[in-house]
Write an enzyme that holds these catalytic residues in place. Sequence first.
Site, mmCIF file in Angstrom:
data_model
loop_
_atom_site.group_PDB
_atom_site.id
_atom_site.type_symbol
_atom_site.label_atom_id
_atom_site.label_comp_id
_atom_site.label_asym_id
_atom_site.label_seq_id
_atom_site.Cartn_x
_atom_site.Cartn_y
_atom_site.Cartn_z
ATOM 1 N N HIS A 123 0.822 -1.220 0.000
ATOM 2 C CA HIS A 123 0.000 0.000 0.000
ATOM 3 C C HIS A 123 0.853 1.266 0.000
ATOM 4 O O HIS A 123 0.357 2.345 -0.322
ATOM 5 C CB HIS A 123 -0.980 -0.003 1.179
ATOM 6 C CG HIS A 123 -0.380 0.329 2.517
ATOM 7 N ND1 HIS A 123 -0.040 -0.637 3.451
ATOM 8 C CD2 HIS A 123 -0.072 1.515 3.093
ATOM 9 C CE1 HIS A 123 0.437 -0.058 4.533
ATOM 10 N NE2 HIS A 123 0.430 1.255 4.350
ATOM 11 N N ASP A 153 0.081 -7.520 1.504
ATOM 12 C CA ASP A 153 0.609 -6.163 1.640
ATOM 13 C C ASP A 153 2.138 -6.138 1.615
ATOM 14 O O ASP A 153 2.761 -5.315 2.280
ATOM 15 C CB ASP A 153 0.094 -5.495 2.920
ATOM 16 C CG ASP A 153 0.153 -3.967 2.831
ATOM 17 O OD1 ASP A 153 0.267 -3.442 1.709
ATOM 18 O OD2 ASP A 153 0.106 -3.310 3.888
ATOM 19 N N SER A 228 4.701 2.465 7.985
ATOM 20 C CA SER A 228 4.316 1.359 7.113
ATOM 21 C C SER A 228 5.475 0.934 6.222
ATOM 22 O O SER A 228 6.097 1.764 5.549
ATOM 23 C CB SER A 228 3.125 1.757 6.240
ATOM 24 O OG SER A 228 1.964 1.910 7.012
#
Length: 384
Positions: A123, A153, A228
């Site tokens: 993402h 992911d 992230s």
Amino acid sequence: MASAIKRSRTSFLTALSLGLLSFGISSCNGAWRQRIGIEKQPVAEPLPEVSDGPRSAPLKPGDNVIVEAVDRVGPAVVRIDTLKRVASPLGNLFGGRAPIQKQAGQGSGFITRSDGLIFTNAHVVEGADQVSVTLPDGRSFSGRVLGGDPLTDVAVVRVVADKLPVAPLGNSNDLKPGEWAIAIGNPLGLNNTVTAGIISAVDRTNAVGEGQRVPYIQTDAAVNPGNSGGPLINASGQVIGINTAIRQAPGAGLSFAIPINLAKRIAQQIISTGQASHPFIGVRLQSLTPQLAKEINATIDLCKVPELNGVLVIEVVENSPAAEAGIKPCDLIRDVNGTEVKDPSQVQLAVDRGRVGEAMPIVVERDGERLTLNVTPEELPRQQ
């Protein structure tokens, strides 16, 4: 389409996947020819190397193991800046905005090979037209996204460089709650931020919704937007996960990371083919409880199920690998590919560890009898 058990008051899980393979005379003949030397056994192509870091010995106890762990991994943690070109929702309305807008994003990643291989979240780089990678020492490179897997992911980015610092990869299979968990990344634009906590739990399959294909590592280390794709490391200075999600809660937030062993497996597929492969079997499953079994037996004439805890097949997709293997609604799944399963998430993870086109035995219980069915998974259909 095979018939399905009506919903009870409990919610049903999302579709899962399984597969079939029958061993015919031809396969037996092939094995016999190999045993007597008439036919050579096929040689599997080696998987791509995703890490060239040295095998790191555990750090010696010192004044502060967190400092030593960060010193080992920190130089290989990078900031990833992305730029997307998106159509303006207003276009040229009233002559105010350009039809195309630039949308900036930022995340983290870490170098796993000295020639420029980087792990991050899918993402973080999804839809990016430009990717820039910046090291802690100030060097910056243009990055190319080799591929990303939205289901787990995980994404892999490549920069043209050599002799880069490398983050040693650890083993996420044997993690235990209570161990140190250290996060490094670029939260909220604050580069090279270190936070620490402990591993709160492992194998969290319901961390970010039902039907997940990732047994997440849960930690109380502070993680925020921008973290992230960054590494979660242990006290030995080894990467054990990729920070990927947070859940806000009163008093404190919960953080979740993709186990590094899973990330390595997905990355190897991305490097080899540009995408990850996920097995599909074609069943819907429901957690069975004694109370639910009583309700099913009292209201449905299709079958009678034992009043116990287990994994119940409620639907089999027509012409799917599961249907061809003989799996039926009302079957209880007990074992997948040698792994005992007790809930639908465990079935999903066990199937996902298999390979498309390779048969896996699935043990089901039907009318009090245990049957072993060979299922050959197909490729999970990709969303367009």
